[in-house]
Design a protein around this motif. Structure first.
Motif, PDB file in Angstrom:
ATOM      1  N   MET A  29       0.862  -1.143   0.141  1.00  0.00           N
ATOM      2  CA  MET A  29      -0.099   0.075   0.218  1.00  0.00           C
ATOM      3  C   MET A  29       0.856   1.158  -0.288  1.00  0.00           C
ATOM      4  SD  MET A  29      -3.494   0.794   0.149  1.00  0.00           S
ATOM      5  CE  MET A  29      -3.984  -0.639   0.734  1.00  0.00           C
ATOM      6  N   CYS A  33      -1.576   6.309   0.638  1.00  0.00           N
ATOM      7  CA  CYS A  33      -2.954   5.654   1.003  1.00  0.00           C
ATOM      8  C   CYS A  33      -3.008   4.948   2.287  1.00  0.00           C
ATOM      9  CB  CYS A  33      -2.999   4.360  -0.283  1.00  0.00           C
ATOM     10  SG  CYS A  33      -3.255   5.139  -2.104  1.00  0.00           S
ATOM     11  N   ALA A  34      -1.857   4.320   2.607  1.00  0.00           N
ATOM     12  CA  ALA A  34      -1.872   3.751   3.888  1.00  0.00           C
ATOM     13  C   ALA A  34      -2.347   4.475   5.122  1.00  0.00           C
ATOM     14  CB  ALA A  34      -0.584   3.068   4.435  1.00  0.00           C
ATOM     15  N   THR A  37      -6.146   4.723   4.675  1.00  0.00           N
ATOM     16  CA  THR A  37      -6.694   3.639   5.014  1.00  0.00           C
ATOM     17  C   THR A  37      -6.654   3.632   6.858  1.00  0.00           C
ATOM     18  OG1 THR A  37      -4.941   2.350   4.772  1.00  0.00           O
ATOM     19  CG2 THR A  37      -6.694   2.248   3.138  1.00  0.00           C
ATOM     20  N   ARG A  38      -5.637   3.863   7.474  1.00  0.00           N
ATOM     21  CA  ARG A  38      -5.420   3.893   8.745  1.00  0.00           C
ATOM     22  C   ARG A  38      -6.405   4.674   9.577  1.00  0.00           C
ATOM     23  NH1 ARG A  38      -0.619   5.643   9.194  1.00  0.00           N
ATOM     24  NH2 ARG A  38       0.425   3.700   7.940  1.00  0.00           N
ATOM     25  N   GLU A  41      -9.911   3.209   9.382  1.00  0.00           N
ATOM     26  CA  GLU A  41     -10.002   2.215  10.246  1.00  0.00           C
ATOM     27  C   GLU A  41     -10.150   2.712  11.464  1.00  0.00           C
ATOM     28  OE1 GLU A  41      -7.691  -2.226  11.549  1.00  0.00           O
ATOM     29  OE2 GLU A  41      -7.097  -0.797   9.945  1.00  0.00           O
ATOM     30  N   LYS A  67     -11.867  -2.675   5.994  1.00  0.00           N
ATOM     31  CA  LYS A  67     -11.433  -3.483   4.888  1.00  0.00           C
ATOM     32  C   LYS A  67     -11.904  -3.088   3.579  1.00  0.00           C
ATOM     33  CE  LYS A  67      -8.725  -5.486   7.789  1.00  0.00           C
ATOM     34  NZ  LYS A  67      -7.593  -4.831   8.043  1.00  0.00           N
ATOM     35  N   GLU A  70      -9.640  -0.530   1.947  1.00  0.00           N
ATOM     36  CA  GLU A  70      -8.303  -1.088   1.716  1.00  0.00           C
ATOM     37  C   GLU A  70      -8.273  -1.982   0.615  1.00  0.00           C
ATOM     38  OE1 GLU A  70      -5.064  -4.328   3.556  1.00  0.00           O
ATOM     39  OE2 GLU A  70      -6.042  -2.646   4.812  1.00  0.00           O
ATOM     40  N   ARG A  74      -6.289  -1.711  -3.175  1.00  0.00           N
ATOM     41  CA  ARG A  74      -5.725  -2.915  -3.498  1.00  0.00           C
ATOM     42  C   ARG A  74      -5.859  -3.439  -5.113  1.00  0.00           C
ATOM     43  NH1 ARG A  74      -1.922  -4.237  -0.240  1.00  0.00           N
ATOM     44  NH2 ARG A  74      -2.517  -4.058   2.092  1.00  0.00           N
TER      45      ARG A  74
END
Length: 127
Positions: A29, A33-34, A37-38, A41, A67, A70, A74
């Motif tokens: 990732m 982007c991480a 998403t973190r 979440e 998810k 994420e 992906r």
């Protein structure tokens, strides 16, 4: 109602799909982007926990699924390549609507007596 979680999820997912459709799409990732998403979440987990305490019936219908975000990223990476997705996640066009949605979630929790500290910390770490 505190916040319509289905609308929040839909807004975040729609923003990602629209933004990523403009870029080319690896296994890892990208850092930008991480971060998104973190934060998503953490904020969705905090919101879910708050709903379970204050409105268990609504918590059952909660469709905030970290998810999902994420997974979309992906798929985008597989289709268009890592570099294009990384560039997409770093744009204001993509970050701003997601950040707005997360800030609205944290604000709504705070105004209703919840604890949005972890969520706000995650939002502040997005560059």
């Amino acid at each position: 109602m505190l916040l319509n979680s289905r609308k929040t999820t839909h807004a975040v997912v729609t923003t990602l799909l629209v933004a990523l459709s403009q870029y080319s799409y690896g296994e890892q990732m990208p850092p930008a982007c991480a971060q998104l998403t973190r934060a998503f979440e953490i904020c969705s987990t905090d919101f879910q926990a708050y709903q379970e305490l204050t409105n268990p019936a609504a918590a059952k219908d909660n469709e905030l699924d970290p998810k999902q975000l994420e997974g979309l990223l992906r798929v985008a990476i597989q289709k268009k390549g890592m570099q294009a997705v990384a560039e997409g996640c770093a744009t204001e066009k993509m970050k701003n609507p997601i950040l707005d949605s997360l800030v609205n979630t944290a604000s709504a929790m705070a105004m209703a007596g919840g604890n949005p500290r972890r969520c706000m910390r995650a939002i502040q770490q997005i560059r």
